[in-house]
Scaffold this active site. Sequence first.
Site, PDB file in Angstrom:
ATOM      1  N   TYR A  45      21.323  19.741 -32.753  1.00 65.08           N
ATOM      2  CA  TYR A  45      21.124  18.803 -31.647  1.00 65.08           C
ATOM      3  C   TYR A  45      22.433  18.169 -31.238  1.00 65.08           C
ATOM      4  O   TYR A  45      23.440  18.286 -31.938  1.00 65.08           O
ATOM      5  CB  TYR A  45      20.094  17.730 -32.036  1.00 65.08           C
ATOM      6  CG  TYR A  45      20.599  16.655 -32.974  1.00 65.08           C
ATOM      7  CD1 TYR A  45      20.850  16.913 -34.316  1.00 65.08           C
ATOM      8  CD2 TYR A  45      20.829  15.360 -32.509  1.00 65.08           C
ATOM      9  CE1 TYR A  45      21.305  15.918 -35.167  1.00 65.08           C
ATOM     10  CE2 TYR A  45      21.280  14.359 -33.354  1.00 65.08           C
ATOM     11  CZ  TYR A  45      21.514  14.635 -34.684  1.00 65.08           C
ATOM     12  OH  TYR A  45      21.971  13.657 -35.514  1.00 65.08           O
ATOM     13  N   ARG A 100      30.978  21.241 -29.572  1.00 65.36           N
ATOM     14  CA  ARG A 100      30.444  21.109 -30.941  1.00 65.36           C
ATOM     15  C   ARG A 100      29.096  21.816 -31.057  1.00 65.36           C
ATOM     16  O   ARG A 100      28.793  22.422 -32.094  1.00 65.36           O
ATOM     17  CB  ARG A 100      30.313  19.636 -31.330  1.00 65.36           C
ATOM     18  CG  ARG A 100      29.864  19.477 -32.790  1.00 65.36           C
ATOM     19  CD  ARG A 100      29.874  18.037 -33.236  1.00 65.36           C
ATOM     20  NE  ARG A 100      28.948  17.233 -32.462  1.00 65.36           N
ATOM     21  CZ  ARG A 100      28.878  15.910 -32.532  1.00 65.36           C
ATOM     22  NH1 ARG A 100      29.673  15.237 -33.346  1.00 65.36           N
ATOM     23  NH2 ARG A 100      28.007  15.245 -31.803  1.00 65.36           N
ATOM     24  N   ARG A 144       5.130  31.853 -40.164  1.00 66.37           N
ATOM     25  CA  ARG A 144       6.136  31.141 -40.955  1.00 66.37           C
ATOM     26  C   ARG A 144       6.756  32.114 -41.957  1.00 66.37           C
ATOM     27  O   ARG A 144       6.042  32.819 -42.658  1.00 66.37           O
ATOM     28  CB  ARG A 144       5.477  29.972 -41.698  1.00 66.37           C
ATOM     29  CG  ARG A 144       6.432  29.169 -42.557  1.00 66.37           C
ATOM     30  CD  ARG A 144       5.708  27.993 -43.201  1.00 66.37           C
ATOM     31  NE  ARG A 144       6.608  27.206 -44.040  1.00 66.37           N
ATOM     32  CZ  ARG A 144       6.846  27.468 -45.325  1.00 66.37           C
ATOM     33  NH1 ARG A 144       6.253  28.491 -45.913  1.00 66.37           N
ATOM     34  NH2 ARG A 144       7.681  26.708 -46.010  1.00 66.37           N
ATOM     35  N   LYS A 148      25.626  20.016 -36.978  1.00 69.09           N
ATOM     36  CA  LYS A 148      24.762  18.907 -36.552  1.00 69.09           C
ATOM     37  C   LYS A 148      23.309  19.377 -36.505  1.00 69.09           C
ATOM     38  O   LYS A 148      22.755  19.649 -35.427  1.00 69.09           O
ATOM     39  CB  LYS A 148      25.234  18.371 -35.194  1.00 69.09           C
ATOM     40  CG  LYS A 148      24.698  16.986 -34.868  1.00 69.09           C
ATOM     41  CD  LYS A 148      25.441  16.396 -33.692  1.00 69.09           C
ATOM     42  CE  LYS A 148      24.787  15.152 -33.132  1.00 69.09           C
ATOM     43  NZ  LYS A 148      24.756  14.007 -34.029  1.00 69.09           N
ATOM     44  N   GLU A 186      30.664   9.105 -44.674  1.00 77.60           N
ATOM     45  CA  GLU A 186      30.444   8.584 -43.317  1.00 77.60           C
ATOM     46  C   GLU A 186      29.205   7.712 -43.334  1.00 77.60           C
ATOM     47  O   GLU A 186      28.547   7.539 -44.361  1.00 77.60           O
ATOM     48  CB  GLU A 186      30.298   9.748 -42.325  1.00 77.60           C
ATOM     49  CG  GLU A 186      29.190  10.708 -42.689  1.00 77.60           C
ATOM     50  CD  GLU A 186      29.171  11.975 -41.841  1.00 77.60           C
ATOM     51  OE1 GLU A 186      29.641  11.943 -40.688  1.00 77.60           O
ATOM     52  OE2 GLU A 186      28.662  12.989 -42.342  1.00 77.60           O
TER      53      GLU A 186
HETATM   54  N1  PLP Z   1      28.276  11.397 -38.477  1.00 84.38           N
HETATM   55  C1  PLP Z   1      26.958  11.647 -38.476  1.00 84.38           C
HETATM   56  C2  PLP Z   1      26.283  11.992 -39.764  1.00 84.38           C
HETATM   57  C3  PLP Z   1      26.209  11.565 -37.291  1.00 84.38           C
HETATM   58  O1  PLP Z   1      24.893  11.817 -37.298  1.00 84.38           O
HETATM   59  C4  PLP Z   1      26.874  11.212 -36.093  1.00 84.38           C
HETATM   60  C5  PLP Z   1      26.143  11.125 -34.819  1.00 84.38           C
HETATM   61  O2  PLP Z   1      24.974  11.339 -34.744  1.00 84.38           O
HETATM   62  C6  PLP Z   1      28.257  10.949 -36.142  1.00 84.38           C
HETATM   63  C7  PLP Z   1      28.922  11.070 -37.346  1.00 84.38           C
HETATM   64  C8  PLP Z   1      29.018  10.564 -34.891  1.00 84.38           C
HETATM   65  O3  PLP Z   1      29.177  11.647 -34.044  1.00 84.38           O
HETATM   66  P1  PLP Z   1      29.368  11.451 -32.469  1.00 84.38           P
HETATM   67  O4  PLP Z   1      30.545  10.546 -32.303  1.00 84.38           O
HETATM   68  O5  PLP Z   1      29.615  12.802 -31.967  1.00 84.38           O
HETATM   69  O6  PLP Z   1      28.094  10.823 -31.974  1.00 84.38           O
END
Ligand code: PLP
Length: 286
Positions: free
Chosen positions: A33, A52, A101, A150, A182
């Site tokens: 996403y 990305r 599935r 992501k 993070e």
């Molecule tokens: N780190 C994680 C785990 C995230 O889920 C997100 C955004 O959803 C970010 C960092 C920040 O990414 P962005 O600046 O592209 O929104």
Amino acid sequence: MTRTVYVNGDYLPEGEAKVSVFDRGFLMADGVYEVTSVLGGRLIDFDGHAARLDRSLTELGMTMPMAAEDLRGIHRELVARNGVEDGMVYLQITRGAPADRDFAYPPQDTPQTVVLFTQNKPGLADSPAARTGIRVISIDDRRWGRRDIKTVQLLYPSMGKMMAKAAGADDAWMVEDGHVTEGTSNNAYIVAGGTIVTRDLGDHILSGITRAAVLRFAREAQMKVEERAFTIAEAQAADEAFITSASTFVMPVVAIDGAPIGDGTPGPVARRLREIYFEESRKAAS
Ligand code: PLP
């Protein structure tokens, strides 16, 4: 006004949009996403999000469902149809819905599922939290090992937000091998002795689109930046802390595990970076 969403080529009222129960996003979290913010009716850093997205798909053996320009067109159409001034566009692409599935991937020609919707957030850029700063707690990072992709598997980050809520805080910073990776849905930073410090890129964190822009703006403004690991103790002793993401932009952090950062109010570097970010990203918005 009923929200219009996009599903596989159609613009539909949200109540009429449907995805199969066999969709691999639903059954296996087999999808990726992006969230692109909207300010003044325009998309912030769409090119970064599209790049990305392409990378996330490639890492999972999938491909872009259409050209990035066509995706931009769908984003814009949804923003227009839903009258979004400030808010965001959510995009999700899954490996589609095979007949049954199965752990094995379906044949490569199985149509992907492409869903987009908007979220209206009037005044998004002027959130009260940015004036007071947010409070975070630290938690173990128990996510999988490919956080650079992501994916839609967001259960642990959701648990982290709930742990923060239960502790009377706003969010959580995750810690692995003694070092901050993070935030649950954002990148984490400290400012110490005039240097901005944030975790180096790799498969242990998501390469934030806001992170890339903010680090570029910081360097252009002659601020010192170090991309390296740091501990919670180092963060608690820092002059400032903040997070970045597409939906929070640059958001000051004023306490970590109950310990105030600096004087416990948003710091000058975070406030300045937030201003620069809005200025520059609005100029380049599409
Ligand atoms: N780190 C994680 C785990 C995230 O889920 C997100 C955004 O959803 C970010 C960092 C920040 O990414 P962005 O600046 O592209 O929104």
